[in-house]
Scaffold this motif. Structure first.
Motif, mmCIF file in Angstrom:
data_model
loop_
_atom_site.group_PDB
_atom_site.id
_atom_site.type_symbol
_atom_site.label_atom_id
_atom_site.label_comp_id
_atom_site.label_asym_id
_atom_site.label_seq_id
_atom_site.Cartn_x
_atom_site.Cartn_y
_atom_site.Cartn_z
ATOM 1 N N GLY A 210 0.809 -1.216 0.000
ATOM 2 C CA GLY A 210 0.000 0.000 0.000
ATOM 3 C C GLY A 210 0.841 1.263 0.000
ATOM 4 O O GLY A 210 0.389 2.321 -0.464
ATOM 5 N N LYS A 211 2.069 1.146 0.486
ATOM 6 C CA LYS A 211 2.994 2.291 0.525
ATOM 7 C C LYS A 211 4.014 2.222 -0.608
ATOM 8 O O LYS A 211 5.048 2.881 -0.562
ATOM 9 N N LYS A 212 3.677 1.437 -1.639
ATOM 10 C CA LYS A 212 4.492 1.334 -2.859
ATOM 11 C C LYS A 212 5.893 0.781 -2.594
ATOM 12 O O LYS A 212 6.850 1.127 -3.273
ATOM 13 N N ILE A 213 6.001 -0.090 -1.593
ATOM 14 C CA ILE A 213 7.248 -0.791 -1.303
ATOM 15 C C ILE A 213 7.022 -2.275 -1.548
ATOM 16 O O ILE A 213 6.074 -2.855 -1.018
ATOM 17 N N THR A 214 7.868 -2.892 -2.376
ATOM 18 C CA THR A 214 7.765 -4.332 -2.599
ATOM 19 C C THR A 214 8.163 -5.047 -1.310
ATOM 20 O O THR A 214 9.258 -4.814 -0.795
ATOM 21 N N PRO A 215 7.289 -5.893 -0.767
ATOM 22 C CA PRO A 215 7.600 -6.507 0.535
ATOM 23 C C PRO A 215 8.923 -7.266 0.569
ATOM 24 O O PRO A 215 9.747 -7.047 1.465
ATOM 25 N N PHE A 216 9.147 -8.170 -0.401
ATOM 26 C CA PHE A 216 10.347 -8.998 -0.350
ATOM 27 C C PHE A 216 11.240 -8.759 -1.564
ATOM 28 O O PHE A 216 10.797 -8.889 -2.711
ATOM 29 N N ALA A 217 12.493 -8.418 -1.305
ATOM 30 C CA ALA A 217 13.511 -8.495 -2.354
ATOM 31 C C ALA A 217 13.684 -9.967 -2.697
ATOM 32 O O ALA A 217 13.587 -10.841 -1.831
ATOM 33 N N PHE A 218 13.951 -10.260 -3.974
ATOM 34 C CA PHE A 218 14.034 -11.665 -4.373
ATOM 35 C C PHE A 218 14.917 -11.794 -5.599
ATOM 36 O O PHE A 218 14.836 -10.997 -6.536
ATOM 37 N N THR A 267 1.371 -18.417 -2.910
ATOM 38 C CA THR A 267 0.593 -17.297 -2.355
ATOM 39 C C THR A 267 1.494 -16.145 -1.926
ATOM 40 O O THR A 267 1.032 -15.001 -1.823
ATOM 41 N N LEU A 268 2.781 -16.429 -1.683
ATOM 42 C CA LEU A 268 3.716 -15.391 -1.254
ATOM 43 C C LEU A 268 4.432 -14.717 -2.427
ATOM 44 O O LEU A 268 4.930 -13.600 -2.290
ATOM 45 N N LEU A 269 4.508 -15.393 -3.568
ATOM 46 C CA LEU A 269 5.241 -14.854 -4.712
ATOM 47 C C LEU A 269 4.768 -13.458 -5.139
ATOM 48 O O LEU A 269 5.603 -12.625 -5.525
ATOM 49 N N PRO A 270 3.459 -13.146 -5.106
ATOM 50 C CA PRO A 270 3.039 -11.798 -5.502
ATOM 51 C C PRO A 270 3.612 -10.690 -4.616
ATOM 52 O O PRO A 270 3.566 -9.511 -5.007
ATOM 53 N N TYR A 271 4.135 -11.051 -3.464
ATOM 54 C CA TYR A 271 4.751 -10.071 -2.566
ATOM 55 C C TYR A 271 6.268 -9.984 -2.762
ATOM 56 O O TYR A 271 6.947 -9.282 -2.024
ATOM 57 N N ASN A 290 18.153 0.327 -0.774
ATOM 58 C CA ASN A 290 17.625 1.550 -1.379
ATOM 59 C C ASN A 290 16.169 1.809 -1.024
ATOM 60 O O ASN A 290 15.549 2.735 -1.571
ATOM 61 N N GLU A 291 15.591 0.966 -0.158
ATOM 62 C CA GLU A 291 14.215 1.110 0.322
ATOM 63 C C GLU A 291 13.180 0.852 -0.761
ATOM 64 O O GLU A 291 12.014 1.237 -0.620
ATOM 65 N N GLU A 292 13.593 0.173 -1.833
ATOM 66 C CA GLU A 292 12.632 -0.244 -2.841
ATOM 67 C C GLU A 292 11.865 -1.477 -2.359
ATOM 68 O O GLU A 292 10.723 -1.699 -2.754
ATOM 69 N N CYS A 293 12.518 -2.289 -1.529
ATOM 70 C CA CYS A 293 11.929 -3.488 -0.945
ATOM 71 C C CYS A 293 12.045 -3.405 0.569
ATOM 72 O O CYS A 293 13.012 -2.851 1.099
ATOM 73 N N GLY A 294 11.078 -3.992 1.243
ATOM 74 C CA GLY A 294 11.064 -3.878 2.695
ATOM 75 C C GLY A 294 11.870 -4.932 3.417
ATOM 76 O O GLY A 294 12.400 -4.677 4.505
#
Length: 450
Positions: A210-218, A267-271, A290-294
């Protein structure tokens, strides 16, 4: 490597507990020392390195020029800096030449079988676990039992170096846990707390999106990297014992339990970051920095991919509980170290070098020269450069009930490198074909493991 013989097919069932997983309490007692845990500025009691070589595990009269195979490319970061500094320190101390053969990590790991069956270096970087023991079984690495005991390395670390024949083939140098890393400042700025349950994790991931941050770097360009996600999901959903039995061929890859792991992962991949098959783990780490991912599920070596100015801002938590009956006290905590190549014509010099590499003096030489330290296996190593991240890493390993090495270290090399890596990448591309992917893995696992 050729398909396993009948003797090798039975190999997984004969592995001792020390190869399948190291007892975390005895390991940490040896690595940290009673009463020293987090009670002061240093994690371990520092030990001087002015002792004579014979007393500290240093060079012996057999010391001579050696070739050193390193699984880090020149200039690649702290991991290379540590290895190069250790080689240079030994060369100075022993008065011999140490020729460094620095190769990028992925190439080294993917080519290891060809490397060992060709003209390998005298000593090379490697890992504890099944793959070390498998190389011993196939007579690709040398029995180095005569270099033990090594002052400062506990019995638990010696067990991690022991193959089913009861002999030692490996000298540990460091260890690290896999966990979920994040920047403290980003969590504080957004009012986020570290999740402990799946519901809390889902709420956190949705808030990040919701805050435009991708939850997981991958990252999945490094074929081994997705194994860490599989490991943790399997241990959280099915437990440590099931995970190890799966690695050993005692459980089936097309079972309902494994399919559930892939379904949960889907179910987690979309995050997770998209286009992961074209991204290295260093690039993913930079995305988090760089704060692109949380968040980023990786080993403590994640600091090697984070700019120095952001390293002190890192924190982590163990992956949350997915099943209350299983909990979250199992983790991957690989042990890194060194082996002597059986094909080397320089066995005595190789053994002298590898024994010194396991010493506190060697660990200090590596950490003093690097921008980020490793967590030394040797209890006598200095902790002057340890930050909160290294201290917390050791604490997490101590508190873990069960410790795995890592999927490609806990199972057959052919299965890991030629089957599972490709299958996990295929799953990431096509997460809807779980039945087909798991059936393919099981068919090939049955052929390889017997």
């Amino acid at each position: 490597m050729a398909r396993p013989t009948s003797r090798e097919a039975q190999f997984s069932s004969t592995l001792p507990a020390s190869v399948r997983g190291v007892d975390r309490r005895s390991l940490l007692r040896g690595a940290i020392g009673a009463g020293a845990l987090f009670g002061g500025a240093a994690l371990l009691g520092a030990c001087g390195s002015d002792t004579e070589p014979s007393a500290s595990g240093g060079a012996s009269a057999a010391a001579g020029p050696v070739k050193f195979g390193m699984n880090e490319a020149k200039g690649s970061g702290p991991a290379y800096e540590r290895l190069a500094a250790m080689a240079a320190a030994y060369a100075t101390k022993a008065g011999v030449e140490v020729t460094q053969n620095a190769v990028d990590h992925n190439t080294f790991q993917e080519s290891i079988n060809t490397y060992l069956q060709g003209t390998p270096d005298d000593v090379f970087t490697w890992f504890a676990g099944y793959r070390m023991a498998q190389f011993a079984e196939n007579q690709l690495i040398s029995d180095i039992s005569d270099v033990w005991p090594i002052d400062g390395l506990s019995d638990a670390f010696k067990k991690s170096a022991t193959a089913p024949d009861g002999k030692q083939y490996f000298v540990p140098v460091s260890y690290y846990p896999w966990a979920v890393f994040h920047r403290k400042s980003v969590f504080e700025k957004n009012g986020w707390t570290q999740p402990t349950t799946l519901d809390e994790l889902n709420a956190l991931m949705k808030d990040m999106q919701g805050k435009k941050i991708t939850p997981f770097a991958f990252a999945a360009k490094d074929a081994w990297a997705p194994m860490g996600t599989f490991d943790i999901l399997n241990m959280r959903l099915n437990g440590y014992d099931f995970h190890m039995e799966l690695c050993q061929g005692k459980q089936k890859w097309d079972s309902a339990e494994v399919k559930n792991v892939f379904s949960t992962w889907a179910t987690l991949l979309p995050y997770h970051q998209e286009n992961s098959l074209g991204r290295t783990w260093q690039e993913a780490a930079t995305s988090m920095a760089n704060e692109e991912c949380g968040m980023y599920l990786l080993g403590t070596f994640v600091v090697d991919g984070v700019p120095p100015e952001a390293q002190d801002d890192l924190d982590f938590f163990t992956f949350p509980t997915l099943d209350a009956a299983i909990g979250n006290d199992a983790l991957d905590a690989p042990i890194d170290g060194f082996c002597v190549s059986a094909a080397s014509d320089n066995q005595d010099a190789g053994k002298a070098f590898i024994k010194w590499l396991g010493s506190a003096e060697a660990a200090d030489a590596g950490n003093n020269a690097a921008s980020a330290p490793f967590i030394a296996a040797n209890a006598g190593a200095s902790t002057a450069k340890y930050g909160e991240l290294q201290k917390k890493s050791a604490e997490v390993v101590q508190n873990a009930k069960s410790i795995a090495q890592f999927l490609d270290r806990d199972t057959n090399a052919d299965l890991a490198n030629t089957v599972i890596t490709a299958s996990l990448q295929e799953f990431i591309k096509n997460p809807s074909d779980i039945d087909g992917i798991t059936a393919s893995i099981q068919q090939q696992a049955a052929s390889i493991l017997g």
